[in-house]
Design a protein around this motif. Sequence first.
Motif, PDB file in Angstrom:
ATOM      1  N   ILE A 105      -0.230 -49.913 -73.504  1.00 49.93           N
ATOM      2  CA  ILE A 105       1.066 -49.295 -73.271  1.00 49.93           C
ATOM      3  C   ILE A 105       0.899 -48.049 -72.412  1.00 49.93           C
ATOM      4  N   TYR A 106       2.000 -47.696 -71.751  1.00 53.64           N
ATOM      5  CA  TYR A 106       2.023 -46.477 -70.947  1.00 53.64           C
ATOM      6  C   TYR A 106       2.110 -45.250 -71.864  1.00 53.64           C
ATOM      7  N   ASN A 107       1.912 -44.085 -71.276  1.00 55.96           N
ATOM      8  CA  ASN A 107       2.239 -42.855 -72.010  1.00 55.96           C
ATOM      9  C   ASN A 107       3.735 -42.862 -72.326  1.00 55.96           C
ATOM     10  N   TRP A 108       4.077 -42.398 -73.492  1.00 58.17           N
ATOM     11  CA  TRP A 108       5.479 -42.405 -73.891  1.00 58.17           C
ATOM     12  C   TRP A 108       6.301 -41.387 -73.113  1.00 58.17           C
ATOM     13  N   GLY A 109       7.525 -41.791 -72.782  1.00 60.35           N
ATOM     14  CA  GLY A 109       8.463 -40.852 -72.199  1.00 60.35           C
ATOM     15  C   GLY A 109       9.102 -40.014 -73.285  1.00 60.35           C
ATOM     16  N   LYS A 110      10.104 -39.235 -72.901  1.00 63.29           N
ATOM     17  CA  LYS A 110      10.770 -38.362 -73.867  1.00 63.29           C
ATOM     18  C   LYS A 110      11.799 -39.107 -74.702  1.00 63.29           C
TER      19      LYS A 110
END
Length: 118
Positions: A105-110
């Motif tokens: 998974i990508y880094n989480w957004g806000k």
Amino acid sequence: QVQLVESGGGLVQAGGSLRLSCSASGTIFGNNHMAWYRQAPGKQRELVATITGGGTANHVDSVKGRFTISRDNAKNTVYLQMNSLKPEDTAVYYCNRPPSSIYGIYNWGKGTLVTVSS
């Protein structure tokens, strides 16, 4: 570096609708499977819906028939149409790859906050 940006949240009365959007910088969604998650206050983040690169969608039982995940690859955007909202849908909503993705998974957004009042 990939940055996910979720938008479209807000305050809505029970029974109302919202459409969330997810866009990304630093990557092209392309044929990647994508997903929407949510995290309610005091609870763990949970998967809400997934969509394949070809557009096949799946939704968890609690939102089935009310929420619809979709994507526009030309706009590099994933959407979550939420209808018949309930107070228990109140949460911060996030997009990302699904947990089963072989690419991780990508880094989480806000995220974007959805608040449903009764």
